[in-house]
Design a protein around this motif. Structure first.
Motif, PDB file in Angstrom:
ATOM      1  N   MET A   1       0.809  -1.199   0.000  1.00  0.00           N
ATOM      2  CA  MET A   1       0.000   0.000   0.000  1.00  0.00           C
ATOM      3  C   MET A   1       0.849   1.260   0.000  1.00  0.00           C
ATOM      4  N   GLU A   2       2.123   1.131  -0.270  1.00  0.00           N
ATOM      5  CA  GLU A   2       2.983   2.297  -0.265  1.00  0.00           C
ATOM      6  C   GLU A   2       2.605   3.350  -1.306  1.00  0.00           C
ATOM      7  N   PRO A   3       2.222   2.979  -2.545  1.00  0.00           N
ATOM      8  CA  PRO A   3       1.844   4.028  -3.498  1.00  0.00           C
ATOM      9  C   PRO A   3       0.685   4.884  -2.995  1.00  0.00           C
ATOM     10  N   GLU A   4      -0.258   4.273  -2.291  1.00  0.00           N
ATOM     11  CA  GLU A   4      -1.390   5.022  -1.762  1.00  0.00           C
ATOM     12  C   GLU A   4      -0.943   6.011  -0.691  1.00  0.00           C
ATOM     13  N   LEU A   5       0.116   5.678   0.041  1.00  0.00           N
ATOM     14  CA  LEU A   5       0.625   6.571   1.068  1.00  0.00           C
ATOM     15  C   LEU A   5       1.428   7.728   0.476  1.00  0.00           C
ATOM     16  N   GLU A   6       2.072   7.491  -0.669  1.00  0.00           N
ATOM     17  CA  GLU A   6       2.933   8.500  -1.266  1.00  0.00           C
ATOM     18  C   GLU A   6       2.158   9.599  -1.990  1.00  0.00           C
ATOM     19  N   THR A   7       0.982   9.280  -2.497  1.00  0.00           N
ATOM     20  CA  THR A   7       0.188  10.271  -3.217  1.00  0.00           C
ATOM     21  C   THR A   7      -1.166  10.429  -2.520  1.00  0.00           C
ATOM     22  N   LEU A  46      -9.681  -0.644   1.721  1.00  0.00           N
ATOM     23  CA  LEU A  46      -8.425  -1.188   1.199  1.00  0.00           C
ATOM     24  C   LEU A  46      -7.895  -2.322   2.081  1.00  0.00           C
ATOM     25  N   VAL A  47      -7.973  -2.144   3.378  1.00  0.00           N
ATOM     26  CA  VAL A  47      -7.532  -3.199   4.306  1.00  0.00           C
ATOM     27  C   VAL A  47      -8.408  -4.433   4.144  1.00  0.00           C
ATOM     28  N   GLN A  48      -9.722  -4.249   4.006  1.00  0.00           N
ATOM     29  CA  GLN A  48     -10.635  -5.384   3.828  1.00  0.00           C
ATOM     30  C   GLN A  48     -10.336  -6.137   2.537  1.00  0.00           C
ATOM     31  N   VAL A  49     -10.080  -5.421   1.460  1.00  0.00           N
ATOM     32  CA  VAL A  49      -9.745  -6.062   0.181  1.00  0.00           C
ATOM     33  C   VAL A  49      -8.450  -6.857   0.313  1.00  0.00           C
ATOM     34  N   ALA A  50      -7.444  -6.263   0.949  1.00  0.00           N
ATOM     35  CA  ALA A  50      -6.174  -6.970   1.143  1.00  0.00           C
ATOM     36  C   ALA A  50      -6.380  -8.233   1.969  1.00  0.00           C
ATOM     37  N   TYR A  51      -7.174  -8.136   3.016  1.00  0.00           N
ATOM     38  CA  TYR A  51      -7.466  -9.296   3.858  1.00  0.00           C
ATOM     39  C   TYR A  51      -8.200 -10.379   3.058  1.00  0.00           C
ATOM     40  N   ASP A  52      -9.186  -9.967   2.270  1.00  0.00           N
ATOM     41  CA  ASP A  52      -9.941 -10.925   1.461  1.00  0.00           C
ATOM     42  C   ASP A  52      -9.042 -11.638   0.457  1.00  0.00           C
TER      43      ASP A  52
END
Length: 62
Positions: A1-7, A46-52
């Motif tokens: 999820m780093e790209p989401e944190l950078e922008t 986003l966390v839910q999708v990653a978990y799924d």
């Protein structure tokens, strides 16, 4: 999820996301309640999708 944190999506909220062992820490700071709700909804989704995705079993090996 780093790209989401950078922008950042908006300048009205700031996100800090880190993982330690099996724990995920999400810190959201927002200028107003609307930004807070929007950021929470986005990041929890986003966390839910990653978990799924991680939870899906490989059908070939089931």
């Amino acid at each position: 999820m780093e790209p989401e944190l950078e922008t950042p999506v908006t300048e009205r909220s700031r996100i800090d996301l880190r993982a330690e062992g099996s724990c995920l820490y999400l810190s959201i700071q927002a200028d107003d309640i609307v930004s807070m709700r929007s950021s929470l909804n986005t990041w929890l989704r986003l966390v839910q999708v990653a978990y799924d995705v991680v939870s899906v079993k490989d059908p070939v090996h089931s």
